[in-house]
Design a protein around this motif. Structure first.
Motif, PDB file in Angstrom:
ATOM      1  N   UNK A   1       2.249   8.601  -2.460  1.00 42.10           N
ATOM      2  CA  UNK A   1       2.773   7.634  -1.482  1.00 42.10           C
ATOM      3  C   UNK A   1       1.745   6.534  -1.235  1.00 42.10           C
ATOM      4  N   UNK A   2       0.470   6.928  -1.108  1.00 42.08           N
ATOM      5  CA  UNK A   2      -0.586   5.939  -0.886  1.00 42.08           C
ATOM      6  C   UNK A   2      -0.636   4.943  -2.043  1.00 42.08           C
ATOM      7  N   UNK A   3      -0.580   5.466  -3.273  1.00 42.85           N
ATOM      8  CA  UNK A   3      -0.633   4.611  -4.460  1.00 42.85           C
ATOM      9  C   UNK A   3       0.531   3.645  -4.535  1.00 42.85           C
ATOM     10  N   UNK A   4       1.730   4.129  -4.279  1.00 44.52           N
ATOM     11  CA  UNK A   4       2.918   3.262  -4.306  1.00 44.52           C
ATOM     12  C   UNK A   4       2.827   2.193  -3.223  1.00 44.52           C
ATOM     13  N   UNK A   5       2.372   2.583  -2.053  1.00 44.58           N
ATOM     14  CA  UNK A   5       2.253   1.636  -0.942  1.00 44.58           C
ATOM     15  C   UNK A   5       1.180   0.592  -1.237  1.00 44.58           C
ATOM     16  N   UNK A   6       0.039   1.030  -1.745  1.00 43.85           N
ATOM     17  CA  UNK A   6      -1.033   0.096  -2.069  1.00 43.85           C
ATOM     18  C   UNK A   6      -0.595  -0.886  -3.154  1.00 43.85           C
ATOM     19  N   UNK A   7       0.147  -0.391  -4.133  1.00 46.40           N
ATOM     20  CA  UNK A   7       0.629  -1.272  -5.200  1.00 46.40           C
ATOM     21  C   UNK A   7       1.525  -2.387  -4.665  1.00 46.40           C
ATOM     22  N   UNK A   8       2.213  -2.145  -3.553  1.00 47.29           N
ATOM     23  CA  UNK A   8       3.071  -3.165  -2.954  1.00 47.29           C
ATOM     24  C   UNK A   8       2.278  -4.284  -2.289  1.00 47.29           C
ATOM     25  N   UNK A   9       1.045  -3.994  -1.876  1.00 47.73           N
ATOM     26  CA  UNK A   9       0.264  -5.012  -1.161  1.00 47.73           C
ATOM     27  C   UNK A   9      -0.896  -5.592  -1.957  1.00 47.73           C
ATOM     28  N   UNK A  10      -1.315  -4.929  -3.013  1.00 48.62           N
ATOM     29  CA  UNK A  10      -2.561  -5.327  -3.689  1.00 48.62           C
ATOM     30  C   UNK A  10      -2.493  -6.681  -4.388  1.00 48.62           C
ATOM     31  N   UNK A  11      -1.345  -7.079  -4.869  1.00 51.32           N
ATOM     32  CA  UNK A  11      -1.259  -8.328  -5.628  1.00 51.32           C
ATOM     33  C   UNK A  11      -0.618  -9.473  -4.844  1.00 51.32           C
ATOM     34  N   UNK A  12      -0.307  -9.236  -3.589  1.00 51.04           N
ATOM     35  CA  UNK A  12       0.281 -10.290  -2.761  1.00 51.04           C
ATOM     36  C   UNK A  12      -0.834 -11.018  -2.018  1.00 51.04           C
ATOM     37  N   UNK A  13      -0.673 -12.320  -1.865  1.00 45.02           N
ATOM     38  CA  UNK A  13      -1.679 -13.141  -1.194  1.00 45.02           C
ATOM     39  C   UNK A  13      -1.045 -13.955  -0.071  1.00 45.02           C
ATOM     40  N   UNK A  14      -1.869 -14.258   0.917  1.00 47.61           N
ATOM     41  CA  UNK A  14      -1.499 -15.142   2.008  1.00 47.61           C
ATOM     42  C   UNK A  14      -2.210 -16.465   1.741  1.00 47.61           C
ATOM     43  N   UNK A  15      -1.532 -17.579   1.943  1.00 47.61           N
ATOM     44  CA  UNK A  15      -2.125 -18.876   1.617  1.00 47.61           C
ATOM     45  C   UNK A  15      -3.399 -19.151   2.411  1.00 47.61           C
ATOM     46  N   UNK A  16      -3.352 -18.953   3.728  1.00 48.89           N
ATOM     47  CA  UNK A  16      -4.524 -19.219   4.571  1.00 48.89           C
ATOM     48  C   UNK A  16      -4.635 -18.186   5.675  1.00 48.89           C
ATOM     49  N   UNK A  17      -5.869 -17.893   6.039  1.00 48.95           N
ATOM     50  CA  UNK A  17      -6.162 -17.038   7.183  1.00 48.95           C
ATOM     51  C   UNK A  17      -7.074 -17.832   8.108  1.00 48.95           C
ATOM     52  N   UNK A  18      -6.768 -17.790   9.383  1.00 49.37           N
ATOM     53  CA  UNK A  18      -7.576 -18.459  10.390  1.00 49.37           C
ATOM     54  C   UNK A  18      -8.373 -17.396  11.141  1.00 49.37           C
ATOM     55  N   UNK A  19      -9.698 -17.578  11.223  1.00 46.01           N
ATOM     56  CA  UNK A  19     -10.577 -16.598  11.873  1.00 46.01           C
ATOM     57  C   UNK A  19     -11.476 -17.285  12.893  1.00 46.01           C
ATOM     58  N   UNK A  20     -11.849 -16.530  13.929  1.00 50.49           N
ATOM     59  CA  UNK A  20     -12.847 -17.015  14.877  1.00 50.49           C
ATOM     60  C   UNK A  20     -14.180 -17.090  14.158  1.00 50.49           C
ATOM     61  N   UNK A  21     -14.891 -18.201  14.327  1.00 48.35           N
ATOM     62  CA  UNK A  21     -16.198 -18.345  13.665  1.00 48.35           C
ATOM     63  C   UNK A  21     -17.207 -17.341  14.201  1.00 48.35           C
ATOM     64  N   UNK A  22     -17.222 -17.145  15.498  1.00 48.79           N
ATOM     65  CA  UNK A  22     -18.265 -16.330  16.106  1.00 48.79           C
ATOM     66  C   UNK A  22     -18.113 -14.834  15.823  1.00 48.79           C
ATOM     67  N   UNK A  23     -16.879 -14.367  15.611  1.00 54.43           N
ATOM     68  CA  UNK A  23     -16.653 -12.926  15.431  1.00 54.43           C
ATOM     69  C   UNK A  23     -16.000 -12.566  14.104  1.00 54.43           C
TER      70      UNK A  23
END
Length: 111
Positions: free
Chosen positions: A32-54
């Motif tokens: 189950x872990x392998x199948x679930x990981x395979x669903x997320x491993x090759x997908x990308x998000x265009x941009x992530x916004x993060x706090x600089x300080x943390x």
């Protein structure tokens, strides 16, 4: 435009793997872990916004071009939206255009 729309207190990261943002629950079978990981491993998000300080992840941003009108891409988009909702990560989508208004981009993030 994204840099203009946000203040200097945020960092922007591009093309971040979904698997770097979320993880598969521990305690499930290896299969189950392998199948679930395979669903997320090759997908990308265009941009992530993060706090600089943390480096806290504040928001995921996706740009939707014409490919997002295809059935397979819509299924992928629905899956990503559901995953990010489960982990309570705010998710903003923008249609790809030639120009963006920084005020509109800022309002989408802060709403």
């Amino acid at each position: 435009m994204l840099k203009i729309a946000i203040s200097e207190q945020y960092d922007i990261f591009a093309k971040v793997r979904l698997a770097d943002l979320v993880s598969v629950n521990k305690g499930v079978s290896r299969e189950v872990w392998g199948k679930s990981f395979n669903k997320i491993k090759a997908k990308h998000i265009d941009f992530i916004l993060c706090e600089k300080s943390t480096s806290k992840i504040l928001c995921a941003i996706e740009l939707d071009d014409q490919s997002h009108s295809k059935i397979k891409r819509q299924e992928r988009d629905e899956f990503v939206t559901k995953v990010l909702s489960i982990v309570a990560l705010p998710f903003v989508r923008f249609d790809v255009t030639r120009t963006y208004q920084s005020d509109a981009v800022k309002a989408s993030y802060y709403s």
